[in-house]
Scaffold this active site. Structure first.
Site, PDB file in Angstrom:
ATOM      1  N   VAL A 127       0.828  -1.213   0.000  1.00 15.31           N
ATOM      2  CA  VAL A 127       0.000   0.000   0.000  1.00 15.31           C
ATOM      3  C   VAL A 127       0.865   1.266   0.000  1.00 15.31           C
ATOM      4  CG1 VAL A 127      -1.618   1.340   1.417  1.00 15.31           C
ATOM      5  CG2 VAL A 127      -2.037  -1.069   0.976  1.00 15.31           C
ATOM      6  N   ASP A 142      10.808   3.531   5.482  1.00 15.36           N
ATOM      7  CA  ASP A 142      10.538   2.190   6.019  1.00 15.36           C
ATOM      8  C   ASP A 142      11.643   1.850   7.006  1.00 15.36           C
ATOM      9  OD1 ASP A 142       8.591  -0.287   4.717  1.00 15.36           O
ATOM     10  OD2 ASP A 142      10.167  -0.850   6.140  1.00 15.36           O
ATOM     11  N   LYS A 169      14.738  -3.199   2.119  1.00 13.03           N
ATOM     12  CA  LYS A 169      13.710  -2.745   1.160  1.00 13.03           C
ATOM     13  C   LYS A 169      14.067  -1.374   0.600  1.00 13.03           C
ATOM     14  CE  LYS A 169       9.817  -5.175   3.229  1.00 13.03           C
ATOM     15  NZ  LYS A 169       8.663  -5.089   4.118  1.00 13.03           N
ATOM     16  N   LEU A 223      -7.496  -0.296  -2.596  1.00 14.66           N
ATOM     17  CA  LEU A 223      -6.867  -0.918  -3.768  1.00 14.66           C
ATOM     18  C   LEU A 223      -6.784  -2.435  -3.594  1.00 14.66           C
ATOM     19  CD1 LEU A 223      -3.753  -1.939  -2.995  1.00 14.66           C
ATOM     20  CD2 LEU A 223      -3.286   0.477  -3.105  1.00 14.66           C
ATOM     21  N   CYS A 274      -5.586  -9.268   3.364  1.00 11.34           N
ATOM     22  CA  CYS A 274      -6.666  -8.383   3.816  1.00 11.34           C
ATOM     23  C   CYS A 274      -7.918  -9.112   4.290  1.00 11.34           C
ATOM     24  CB  CYS A 274      -7.022  -7.403   2.702  1.00 11.34           C
ATOM     25  SG  CYS A 274      -5.675  -6.264   2.370  1.00 11.34           S
TER      26      CYS A 274
HETATM   27  P1  NAD Z   1       3.214  -4.637   4.071  1.00 12.79           P
HETATM   28  O1  NAD Z   1       3.523  -5.616   5.134  1.00 12.79           O
HETATM   29  O2  NAD Z   1       3.452  -5.003   2.652  1.00 12.79           O
HETATM   30  O3  NAD Z   1       4.016  -3.272   4.348  1.00 12.79           O
HETATM   31  C1  NAD Z   1       4.126  -2.667   5.590  1.00 12.79           C
HETATM   32  C2  NAD Z   1       5.486  -1.986   5.673  1.00 12.79           C
HETATM   33  O4  NAD Z   1       5.545  -1.176   6.830  1.00 12.79           O
HETATM   34  C3  NAD Z   1       6.668  -2.958   5.778  1.00 12.79           C
HETATM   35  O5  NAD Z   1       7.570  -2.719   4.705  1.00 12.79           O
HETATM   36  C4  NAD Z   1       7.305  -2.633   7.127  1.00 12.79           C
HETATM   37  O6  NAD Z   1       8.707  -2.802   7.151  1.00 12.79           O
HETATM   38  C5  NAD Z   1       6.890  -1.189   7.292  1.00 12.79           C
HETATM   39  N1  NAD Z   1       6.938  -0.658   8.670  1.00 12.79           N
HETATM   40  C6  NAD Z   1       6.571  -1.249   9.838  1.00 12.79           C
HETATM   41  N2  NAD Z   1       6.740  -0.393  10.861  1.00 12.79           N
HETATM   42  C7  NAD Z   1       7.201   0.771  10.342  1.00 12.79           C
HETATM   43  C8  NAD Z   1       7.544   2.025  10.903  1.00 12.79           C
HETATM   44  N3  NAD Z   1       7.432   2.279  12.219  1.00 12.79           N
HETATM   45  N4  NAD Z   1       7.985   2.990  10.090  1.00 12.79           N
HETATM   46  C9  NAD Z   1       8.099   2.772   8.762  1.00 12.79           C
HETATM   47  N5  NAD Z   1       7.780   1.604   8.174  1.00 12.79           N
HETATM   48  C10 NAD Z   1       7.331   0.612   8.953  1.00 12.79           C
HETATM   49  O7  NAD Z   1       1.699  -4.240   4.303  1.00 12.79           O
HETATM   50  P2  NAD Z   1       0.605  -3.807   3.194  1.00 12.79           P
HETATM   51  O8  NAD Z   1       0.088  -4.994   2.485  1.00 12.79           O
HETATM   52  O9  NAD Z   1       1.135  -2.664   2.412  1.00 12.79           O
HETATM   53  O10 NAD Z   1      -0.574  -3.286   4.133  1.00 12.79           O
HETATM   54  C11 NAD Z   1      -0.447  -2.095   4.892  1.00 12.79           C
HETATM   55  C12 NAD Z   1      -1.816  -1.758   5.456  1.00 12.79           C
HETATM   56  O11 NAD Z   1      -2.715  -1.446   4.392  1.00 12.79           O
HETATM   57  C13 NAD Z   1      -2.482  -2.871   6.248  1.00 12.79           C
HETATM   58  O12 NAD Z   1      -3.229  -2.304   7.295  1.00 12.79           O
HETATM   59  C14 NAD Z   1      -3.423  -3.489   5.245  1.00 12.79           C
HETATM   60  O13 NAD Z   1      -4.525  -4.125   5.835  1.00 12.79           O
HETATM   61  C15 NAD Z   1      -3.875  -2.276   4.462  1.00 12.79           C
HETATM   62  N6  NAD Z   1      -4.305  -2.562   3.090  1.00 12.79           N
HETATM   63  C16 NAD Z   1      -3.629  -3.482   2.353  1.00 12.79           C
HETATM   64  C17 NAD Z   1      -4.031  -3.721   1.042  1.00 12.79           C
HETATM   65  C18 NAD Z   1      -3.298  -4.745   0.208  1.00 12.79           C
HETATM   66  O14 NAD Z   1      -3.851  -5.132  -0.823  1.00 12.79           O
HETATM   67  N7  NAD Z   1      -2.115  -5.189   0.588  1.00 12.79           N
HETATM   68  C19 NAD Z   1      -5.115  -3.021   0.489  1.00 12.79           C
HETATM   69  C20 NAD Z   1      -5.762  -2.064   1.270  1.00 12.79           C
HETATM   70  C21 NAD Z   1      -5.346  -1.838   2.585  1.00 12.79           C
END
Ligand code: NAD
Length: 448
Positions: free
Chosen positions: A25, A44, A49, A166, A276
């Protein structure tokens, strides 16, 4: 506060934005907002990454994302860092896009979301918006705001809820052509900053729903839980079809013709997976519990979906018997859906583990998800180069993820290299008659 539907016209207003979390996201958000002309700094805590991103490499597969990242990086509108102070100082608006995984009891683990809020509270020197894009339970924005005030009573940081809708596999398209933008906030200044950020997100107009924190947070859970329920419903119909000789594919088509239902998310299969739906349904059940309500329907959706992941295994055991030692099976598709490398909670993981436990050997092929799958399944399965290689000596093919390239397999050719010609079509993408003509036994989902 009543939601207000607004129509946004295209016009670019540059905003300095930091995006915390460079996952599915965060990176899509950063790249797409940079492409609209904003100045973006993605941060991040995972150095690996960020180093990859600085070299133009992305740690996951998402169609169309890499060119967008590279283009905006080269134009200087998209930058990457692990320096949190720098990210807070730089931005007028901070998107919180960190993960919200399930805890063991099903509730959402908010430690990453709160950790960003705490950093922003400690480091922000002036007015900033902290915009929660992560999927979080109702009440989280309020808790973030309270935490910020507790850490720094003079803080001018304002929390906003702006859930993201998304879908992986078409995330860039979804982000740039959303059905809606939902904003939960406390001040008109916050709403107008969000409008400024999103202006130009689509060519003509976007519905912009302004509401309070809790409603915005709840919309996201309601959205995902409804889609999960719809999938679960059609799987339930398919399981009945299996027993009464009806064809769920035609039933889905007929139901989809009813404008009140719509054909989307009505494909029977091996259950939903991903990062999700499973965790969001569980989290909503947990939110309900915490608030003294038993969300029976959603609890059952979660339970039925786990059961559905094993339906194909049951069919296979009926056909081959309980002991599978000495047999090889071909698994096509490991990612939780096509066009993504994401295997989080993928049905394939459950199916593969069930078969391995019964002594089977697995030849797997997936166009993209091997690196992620290796982390989860190790070297206990054969990772094959293509469909043809995965079928050699196999007793049956299990189609689990409907990647496009699986739609035109030469079954005559690969059938001749198999031990037995059996196909379990976990996504109902083939016509049974065609497979029967090639001498295959065909097992679909809800179609004889
Ligand atoms: P992800 O695990 O791919 O990414 C999360 C990132 O956050 C990781 O790279 C991690 O290292 C980083 N992170 C953790 N703590 C941090 C900090 N303190 N500072 C900076 N970076 C930090 O997760 P995602 O799939 O992108 O999902 C993120 C959120 O969005 C979740 O709540 C998810 O439910 C929501 N979401 C996801 C989707 C999807 O399709 N993946 C769609 C809509 C909403």
């Amino acid at each position: 506060m009543k939601p207000i539907l607004r129509i946004l016209l295209t016009e670019v207003n540059k905003v300095k934005i930091s995006v915390f979390g460079s996952g599915y996201v965060g990176l899509v958000t950063g790249a797409c907002l940079a492409n609209l002309g904003h100045e973006i700094l993605c941060v991040d805590i995972d150095e690996e990454k960020i180093n990859l991103l600085k070299k133009g490499e992305i740690h996951f597969y998402e169609p169309g994302l890499k060119p967008l990242v590279v283009k905006n990086f080269q134009k200087g509108r998209l930058r990457f860092t692990t320096n949190i102070q720098e990210a807070v100082d730089f931005a007028e608006a901070i998107f919180n896009c960190v993960g919200t995984p399930s805890r063991e009891d099903g509730s959402a683990d908010l430690k990453y979301v709160f950790s960003v809020a705490e950093s922003v509270a400690k480091l922000a020197k002036d007015h900033k918006l902290m915009i929660n894009k992560s999927t979080v339970p109702p009440g989280t924005a309020k808790k973030c705001q309270e935490k910020i005030k507790l850490i720094n009573p003079d803080s001018e940081v304002e929390v906003v809820s702006n859930p993201e809708f998304l879908a992986e596999g078409k995330a860039v398209h979804d982000f740039t052509h959303p059905d809606k933008i939902v904003v939960g906030a406390k001040s008109s200044k916050a709403y107008s900053m969000l409008r400024k950020i999103y202006t130009g997100r689509v060519r003509s107009y976007i519905p912009f729903l302004e509401t309070n924190w809790e409603t915005a947070e709840m919309i996201k859970y309601a959205n995902n839980s409804f889609l999960a329920t719809k999938i679960c419903f059609i799987n339930e119909i398919a399981n009945i079809c299996d027993r009464v000789g009806a064809d769920v594919k035609l039933i889905s088509q007929a139901m989809g013709m009813d404008y009140r239902i719509s054909p989307k998310f009505l494909n029977a299969g091996t259950g939903y997976g991903g990062s999700c739906f499973p965790k969001d349904v569980r989290a909503l059940v947990s939110v309900a519990n915490e608030n003294g309500y038993k969300a029976n329907l959603l609890q059952e959706v979660n339970h039925l979906n786990e059961r559905q992941k094993k339906v194909m295994v049951h069919k296979l055991l009926q056909r081959f018997g309980e002991n599978l030692s000495g047999k090889t099976f071909t698994v096509l598709g490991l990612s939780f859906k096509p066009n993504t490398s994401d295997i989080r909670e993928a049905p394939s993981l459950v199916i593969v583990k069930e078969l391995l436990e019964r002594g089977a050997k697995i030849n797997a092929y997936d166009p993209i998800a091997f690196p992620e799958a290796r982390k989860e399944l190790g070297e206990g399965i054969n990772y094959c180069e293509n469909v043809e290689a995965s079928a050699v000596g196999s007793s049956a093919i299990l189609l689990i993820t409907e990647w496009d390239e699986f739609r035109n397999i030469d079954f005559q050719n690969i059938g001749s290299t198999m031990q037995e010609k059996v196909l379990f079509d976990g996504r109902n993408i083939y016509e049974p008659e065609m497979l029967l003509e090639e001498g295959f036994e065909y097992f679909g989902v809800g179609r004889k």
